[in-house]
Scaffold this motif. Sequence first.
Motif, PDB file in Angstrom:
ATOM      1  N   GLN A  19      67.084  14.002  23.749  1.00 60.82           N
ATOM      2  CA  GLN A  19      67.795  14.859  24.690  1.00 60.82           C
ATOM      3  C   GLN A  19      68.947  15.583  24.008  1.00 60.82           C
ATOM      4  OE1 GLN A  19      66.754  15.265  27.846  1.00 60.82           O
ATOM      5  NE2 GLN A  19      68.337  16.812  28.217  1.00 60.82           N
ATOM      6  N   MET A  20      69.678  14.847  23.158  1.00 60.17           N
ATOM      7  CA  MET A  20      70.792  15.460  22.439  1.00 60.17           C
ATOM      8  C   MET A  20      70.283  16.523  21.464  1.00 60.17           C
ATOM      9  SD  MET A  20      73.778  13.576  20.218  1.00 60.17           S
ATOM     10  CE  MET A  20      72.589  12.942  19.031  1.00 60.17           C
ATOM     11  N   SER A  21      69.143  16.274  20.851  1.00 58.34           N
ATOM     12  CA  SER A  21      68.576  17.271  19.938  1.00 58.34           C
ATOM     13  C   SER A  21      68.228  18.550  20.685  1.00 58.34           C
ATOM     14  CB  SER A  21      67.328  16.704  19.266  1.00 58.34           C
ATOM     15  OG  SER A  21      67.653  15.555  18.506  1.00 58.34           O
ATOM     16  N   MET A  22      67.698  18.389  21.879  1.00 60.75           N
ATOM     17  CA  MET A  22      67.368  19.570  22.673  1.00 60.75           C
ATOM     18  C   MET A  22      68.621  20.335  23.071  1.00 60.75           C
ATOM     19  SD  MET A  22      64.965  19.769  26.065  1.00 60.75           S
ATOM     20  CE  MET A  22      64.547  21.345  26.792  1.00 60.75           C
ATOM     21  N   GLU A  23      69.679  19.604  23.447  1.00 58.19           N
ATOM     22  CA  GLU A  23      70.933  20.266  23.811  1.00 58.19           C
ATOM     23  C   GLU A  23      71.530  20.987  22.602  1.00 58.19           C
ATOM     24  OE1 GLU A  23      72.356  20.447  26.809  1.00 58.19           O
ATOM     25  OE2 GLU A  23      70.665  19.389  27.728  1.00 58.19           O
ATOM     26  N   ARG A  24      71.452  20.366  21.424  1.00 64.52           N
ATOM     27  CA  ARG A  24      71.974  21.007  20.216  1.00 64.52           C
ATOM     28  C   ARG A  24      71.176  22.256  19.850  1.00 64.52           C
ATOM     29  NH1 ARG A  24      73.532  15.945  16.142  1.00 64.52           N
ATOM     30  NH2 ARG A  24      75.380  15.248  17.329  1.00 64.52           N
ATOM     31  N   ILE A  25      69.865  22.212  20.109  1.00 64.84           N
ATOM     32  CA  ILE A  25      69.055  23.413  19.865  1.00 64.84           C
ATOM     33  C   ILE A  25      69.503  24.544  20.783  1.00 64.84           C
ATOM     34  CG2 ILE A  25      66.729  24.361  20.107  1.00 64.84           C
ATOM     35  CD1 ILE A  25      65.658  21.679  19.130  1.00 64.84           C
ATOM     36  N   LYS A  26      69.813  24.216  22.025  1.00 67.02           N
ATOM     37  CA  LYS A  26      70.259  25.240  22.970  1.00 67.02           C
ATOM     38  C   LYS A  26      71.571  25.874  22.521  1.00 67.02           C
ATOM     39  CE  LYS A  26      68.088  23.280  27.115  1.00 67.02           C
ATOM     40  NZ  LYS A  26      68.322  22.696  28.460  1.00 67.02           N
ATOM     41  N   ILE A  27      72.557  25.030  22.134  1.00 68.33           N
ATOM     42  CA  ILE A  27      73.845  25.585  21.729  1.00 68.33           C
ATOM     43  C   ILE A  27      73.720  26.350  20.419  1.00 68.33           C
ATOM     44  CG2 ILE A  27      74.602  23.521  20.502  1.00 68.33           C
ATOM     45  CD1 ILE A  27      76.749  25.880  22.668  1.00 68.33           C
ATOM     46  N   ALA A  28      72.804  25.878  19.527  1.00 71.72           N
ATOM     47  CA  ALA A  28      72.613  26.577  18.255  1.00 71.72           C
ATOM     48  C   ALA A  28      72.034  27.968  18.468  1.00 71.72           C
ATOM     49  CB  ALA A  28      71.708  25.754  17.348  1.00 71.72           C
ATOM     50  N   LEU A 111      62.088  26.218  23.192  1.00 76.28           N
ATOM     51  CA  LEU A 111      62.666  25.288  24.170  1.00 76.28           C
ATOM     52  C   LEU A 111      61.584  24.667  25.053  1.00 76.28           C
ATOM     53  CD1 LEU A 111      65.893  27.188  25.304  1.00 76.28           C
ATOM     54  CD2 LEU A 111      65.747  25.154  23.861  1.00 76.28           C
ATOM     55  N   ALA A 112      60.595  25.473  25.443  1.00 77.80           N
ATOM     56  CA  ALA A 112      59.508  24.939  26.273  1.00 77.80           C
ATOM     57  C   ALA A 112      58.716  23.886  25.506  1.00 77.80           C
ATOM     58  CB  ALA A 112      58.592  26.077  26.726  1.00 77.80           C
ATOM     59  N   ALA A 113      58.451  24.132  24.228  1.00 78.33           N
ATOM     60  CA  ALA A 113      57.720  23.159  23.417  1.00 78.33           C
ATOM     61  C   ALA A 113      58.522  21.868  23.260  1.00 78.33           C
ATOM     62  CB  ALA A 113      57.400  23.761  22.052  1.00 78.33           C
ATOM     63  N   PHE A 114      59.825  21.994  23.039  1.00 79.16           N
ATOM     64  CA  PHE A 114      60.654  20.803  22.880  1.00 79.16           C
ATOM     65  C   PHE A 114      60.760  20.034  24.198  1.00 79.16           C
ATOM     66  CE2 PHE A 114      64.169  18.149  21.642  1.00 79.16           C
ATOM     67  CZ  PHE A 114      64.019  18.028  20.269  1.00 79.16           C
ATOM     68  N   HIS A 115      60.812  20.776  25.314  1.00 76.01           N
ATOM     69  CA  HIS A 115      60.853  20.120  26.620  1.00 76.01           C
ATOM     70  C   HIS A 115      59.551  19.345  26.880  1.00 76.01           C
ATOM     71  CE1 HIS A 115      62.078  19.455  30.749  1.00 76.01           C
ATOM     72  NE2 HIS A 115      60.906  19.921  31.163  1.00 76.01           N
ATOM     73  N   PHE A 116      58.423  19.933  26.510  1.00 81.13           N
ATOM     74  CA  PHE A 116      57.142  19.234  26.651  1.00 81.13           C
ATOM     75  C   PHE A 116      57.106  17.991  25.762  1.00 81.13           C
ATOM     76  CE2 PHE A 116      52.763  18.612  25.140  1.00 81.13           C
ATOM     77  CZ  PHE A 116      52.136  18.337  26.354  1.00 81.13           C
ATOM     78  N   LEU A 117      57.649  18.108  24.544  1.00 80.36           N
ATOM     79  CA  LEU A 117      57.711  16.956  23.642  1.00 80.36           C
ATOM     80  C   LEU A 117      58.577  15.851  24.230  1.00 80.36           C
ATOM     81  CD1 LEU A 117      57.106  15.690  20.868  1.00 80.36           C
ATOM     82  CD2 LEU A 117      59.122  16.884  19.983  1.00 80.36           C
ATOM     83  N   LEU A 118      59.681  16.229  24.863  1.00 78.59           N
ATOM     84  CA  LEU A 118      60.567  15.240  25.472  1.00 78.59           C
ATOM     85  C   LEU A 118      59.883  14.516  26.629  1.00 78.59           C
ATOM     86  CD1 LEU A 118      63.442  14.051  25.489  1.00 78.59           C
ATOM     87  CD2 LEU A 118      64.099  15.874  27.057  1.00 78.59           C
ATOM     88  N   GLU A 119      59.178  15.246  27.473  1.00 80.60           N
ATOM     89  CA  GLU A 119      58.477  14.615  28.594  1.00 80.60           C
ATOM     90  C   GLU A 119      57.349  13.713  28.100  1.00 80.60           C
ATOM     91  OE1 GLU A 119      57.168  17.677  31.163  1.00 80.60           O
ATOM     92  OE2 GLU A 119      59.135  17.967  32.117  1.00 80.60           O
ATOM     93  N   SER A 120      56.619  14.155  27.080  1.00 84.16           N
ATOM     94  CA  SER A 120      55.542  13.318  26.534  1.00 84.16           C
ATOM     95  C   SER A 120      56.094  12.037  25.938  1.00 84.16           C
ATOM     96  CB  SER A 120      54.769  14.101  25.466  1.00 84.16           C
ATOM     97  OG  SER A 120      54.185  15.261  26.018  1.00 84.16           O
ATOM     98  N   ALA A 121      57.216  12.152  25.218  1.00 85.56           N
ATOM     99  CA  ALA A 121      57.830  10.954  24.636  1.00 85.56           C
ATOM    100  C   ALA A 121      58.303  10.005  25.724  1.00 85.56           C
ATOM    101  CB  ALA A 121      59.001  11.371  23.745  1.00 85.56           C
ATOM    102  N   HIS A 122      58.897  10.554  26.784  1.00 88.96           N
ATOM    103  CA  HIS A 122      59.350   9.707  27.888  1.00 88.96           C
ATOM    104  C   HIS A 122      58.170   8.982  28.532  1.00 88.96           C
ATOM    105  CE1 HIS A 122      61.774   8.415  31.292  1.00 88.96           C
ATOM    106  NE2 HIS A 122      60.806   8.871  32.090  1.00 88.96           N
ATOM    107  N   MET A 123      57.061   9.684  28.727  1.00 86.58           N
ATOM    108  CA  MET A 123      55.899   9.071  29.361  1.00 86.58           C
ATOM    109  C   MET A 123      55.309   7.974  28.479  1.00 86.58           C
ATOM    110  SD  MET A 123      52.426  10.957  30.694  1.00 86.58           S
ATOM    111  CE  MET A 123      51.995  11.432  29.016  1.00 86.58           C
TER     112      MET A 123
END
Length: 290
Positions: A19-28, A111-123
């Motif tokens: 989650q933090m990696s995704m947030e850092r990608i957004k700010i970057a 961002l969409a790809a990273f969000h999908f990766l995050l949901e898959s990892a959570h599942m």
Amino acid sequence: MDKTAERQVRLEGVERMLQMSMERIKIAMIIPKLLENPEELKRVLKGTRYEEVLEPIDDMIQYLGKQTGRSKLPHDHTTMRIVDFFLVNHRIHRFFPHLMRSLEDRDRQLLAAFHFLLESAHMHLHRSSRSEITKERKLHAIYHQNVDIQKKIKELKASLAFQKVIGKWKTAAKGIYLMKVEEDLANKKWQNNVAIQNEIEKCNRTMRIYHKGSLDRQKELEEELIAAREAYEKMTLKHLREEMELRKTSYSCNFKVFSKNTMSVWAKKCVKILTRRISTWRPRSYWTSS
């Protein structure tokens, strides 16, 4: 700490890191746009806990102002400090939602790809043996339902094919029956026409026979009448000659009476003969049929 709790802590740590990696990608993605407009950045961050980054940004702006003809950021300690500050305090991007909405298509896809990766990892990280067994049971039930549905589909297809065949046979039978009825009607119509034509020909033949017989009999009567007329004329001439001869004699009066009586007798005989022949006349078909 048991193994289950330890595993849960590790899973939560992995999720926080993703989650933090995704947030850092957004700010970057929006750091270049933030540094392009430092006045807006100061206005938004002033009075917040993130305003400490404003001083290094001012120093960087002053440095760029002194370096004439240079617009790129220098790769020095100040720049790295500013970038690290934004990456550590990645929640700053929430103050600039309009910049997040104006991202390019490539950044949105990332961002969409990273969000999908995050949901898959959570599942995958939070699945347990019990949940997997439950899923397997559901999949097994769905599989059996699918098999039943396929069987029903095959049965329905077979039934539809059978109904189509029956419908075709019924249509063919109706067509054959209609053809037979039409043929029977045509045959009856032909027979009626033949019978009517035969009756017409028979009537015409009978009428011709009667007409011919009538003409023949009329001709015979005309011939007899002509013969009787000729005989009468001959007899009349004969009597006239006799009368003329008798007039020369002295007994003219007696001869006239005698001549008149004689002519009357002959005329009566001719009329009697004609009457007898007319009363005994029959058509020629009568004599031929008898």
